[in-house]
Write a protein that holds these residues in place. Sequence first.
Motif, PDB file in Angstrom:
ATOM      1  N   THR A 236       0.848  -1.181   0.000  1.00 18.84           N
ATOM      2  CA  THR A 236       0.000   0.000   0.000  1.00 18.84           C
ATOM      3  C   THR A 236       0.890   1.240   0.000  1.00 18.84           C
ATOM      4  O   THR A 236       2.118   1.146  -0.018  1.00 18.84           O
ATOM      5  CB  THR A 236      -0.943   0.013   1.220  1.00 18.84           C
ATOM      6  N   GLY A 237       0.258   2.404  -0.009  1.00 16.90           N
ATOM      7  CA  GLY A 237       1.007   3.657  -0.031  1.00 16.90           C
ATOM      8  C   GLY A 237       0.060   4.833  -0.071  1.00 16.90           C
ATOM      9  O   GLY A 237      -1.165   4.672  -0.068  1.00 16.90           O
ATOM     10  N   ARG A 238       0.626   6.009  -0.115  1.00 18.90           N
ATOM     11  CA  ARG A 238      -0.193   7.217  -0.156  1.00 18.90           C
ATOM     12  C   ARG A 238      -0.598   7.539  -1.599  1.00 18.90           C
ATOM     13  O   ARG A 238       0.176   7.375  -2.528  1.00 18.90           O
ATOM     14  CB  ARG A 238       0.589   8.413   0.406  1.00 18.90           C
ATOM     15  N   HIS A 239      -1.819   7.995  -1.774  1.00 18.40           N
ATOM     16  CA  HIS A 239      -2.305   8.507  -3.065  1.00 18.40           C
ATOM     17  C   HIS A 239      -2.075   7.515  -4.208  1.00 18.40           C
ATOM     18  O   HIS A 239      -1.695   7.910  -5.315  1.00 18.40           O
ATOM     19  CB  HIS A 239      -1.621   9.833  -3.396  1.00 18.40           C
ATOM     20  N   LEU A 240      -2.316   6.239  -3.967  1.00 16.37           N
ATOM     21  CA  LEU A 240      -2.099   5.256  -5.035  1.00 16.37           C
ATOM     22  C   LEU A 240      -3.086   5.430  -6.177  1.00 16.37           C
ATOM     23  O   LEU A 240      -2.858   4.896  -7.270  1.00 16.37           O
ATOM     24  CB  LEU A 240      -2.204   3.831  -4.466  1.00 16.37           C
ATOM     25  N   ASP A 241      -4.154   6.170  -5.953  1.00 14.74           N
ATOM     26  CA  ASP A 241      -5.087   6.443  -7.052  1.00 14.74           C
ATOM     27  C   ASP A 241      -4.449   7.339  -8.114  1.00 14.74           C
ATOM     28  O   ASP A 241      -4.943   7.425  -9.244  1.00 14.74           O
ATOM     29  CB  ASP A 241      -6.361   7.103  -6.514  1.00 14.74           C
TER      30      ASP A 241
END
Length: 438
Positions: A236-241
């Motif tokens: 996972t991670g930040r702002h993967l969108d």
Amino acid sequence: MRTGTIPPVVAARWALWTFVVVNLVIVEVLFLTAGTGKNGVLTVAKFFGLHAAVLMLFQLLLVARLPWLDRRIGMDRLTVWHRWAGFTLLWTILTHAVLVVLGYARLDDAPMVKTFFSLAGVPASLLGICAATIVVVVAAVSARYVRRRLRYETWHGVHLLLYLALGLAFVHQLLETTTFSSSVPAKIYWWALWLFAFGALVAGRIVMPLWRNAYHRFEVTAVVSESDDVVSVHVTGRHLDRLPARAGQFCIWRFPGHHHWSQANPFSLSAAPDGRTLRLTAKAAGRTSAGLRHVPVGSRAFVEGPYGAFTALHRTRPGALLIAGGVGITPVRALLEEEPPGDVVVLYRVRSERDAVLADEVRALISDRGGRLHLLTGRTGDGTLPFEPGNLRALVPDIAERDVYVCGPPAMTSAVLGALRELKVPGRQVHSERFGLA
């Protein structure tokens, strides 16, 4: 599905080869307007030297991992072109070097060996000699016989010397008054070309990966054993969108807290990106992939990419046939998530049912979309040949009317592509990608 438009891969190839042709024309014009050398041999040597410079810069663009090219042509094809451009560069440089020595030997009426050592005492020539030597060494270790006997890390370390060769070649060309300084247009052209090529390489290989990892801060959230020798890692991670990833693509994965930095592997996304998590699924085929099941949850991941042209961007037909072999099911399983309900067929080749990784997920996705799954078990050595043209047609009678995606071991992929050619499936409807860094 694209209809009535130029396929993305065709547009990208035309753009790339137009770029090459335009630069070759410019080099020819600069060569013809710069005047002759001190004798005919040195004039021809200059001709080969200028083309060697263009080949070097073209090689940089092929491995710069520029997203627009990579998503349309694919890293595997770009790497193959890089390889052949490299061997062409080798012979061009050797021809240039031999002609330079021969030209000055004739000019001074001296033996070629003496002339060579005299040229080695000139800084500009010495830099060119060093660059040529590095190119020869890298070409030698890139020959198939040698490459197959080297660990990837060893080969890659030697290959990195090419960047030193490029730097030496740049200074060599800069010091030679017959190229950069022959005219104002020549100076502007060569500076612009070198800056563009190096800028593309630095942006694609260094700046973009560092920025994306600093921005997204990838982290391992789960490690799931799919079978005795297959494992899935959830990240996972930040702002993967905002990560421009598509089903069918792959990333180059590093787990710095668990593996050495040099241990990087290209693994496909085994689930379509959903803006929250990424998933890779890998078979224990080497030390790095075998160690994935021991990656600690919560550890950082360094992710390069996404890369690859094995995506729905290239769809041309309503129906699709997805062919996978072994762990090659991972990008196919991801593509199924993007597949709309309708006419989709999956052929999954494995030795036995227990080797069918992610089979339950594939069955569920196929069921939701009203498609068909054929699990093709057995060994080729036992006479099981499901990808013979007749067998393929029996399984999928309308195969020539579908887009066909193929991912699996090299031998299987080659067999399928050969059968598709025999079945007259149009090349624009066939999509395959061989994943690898070398």
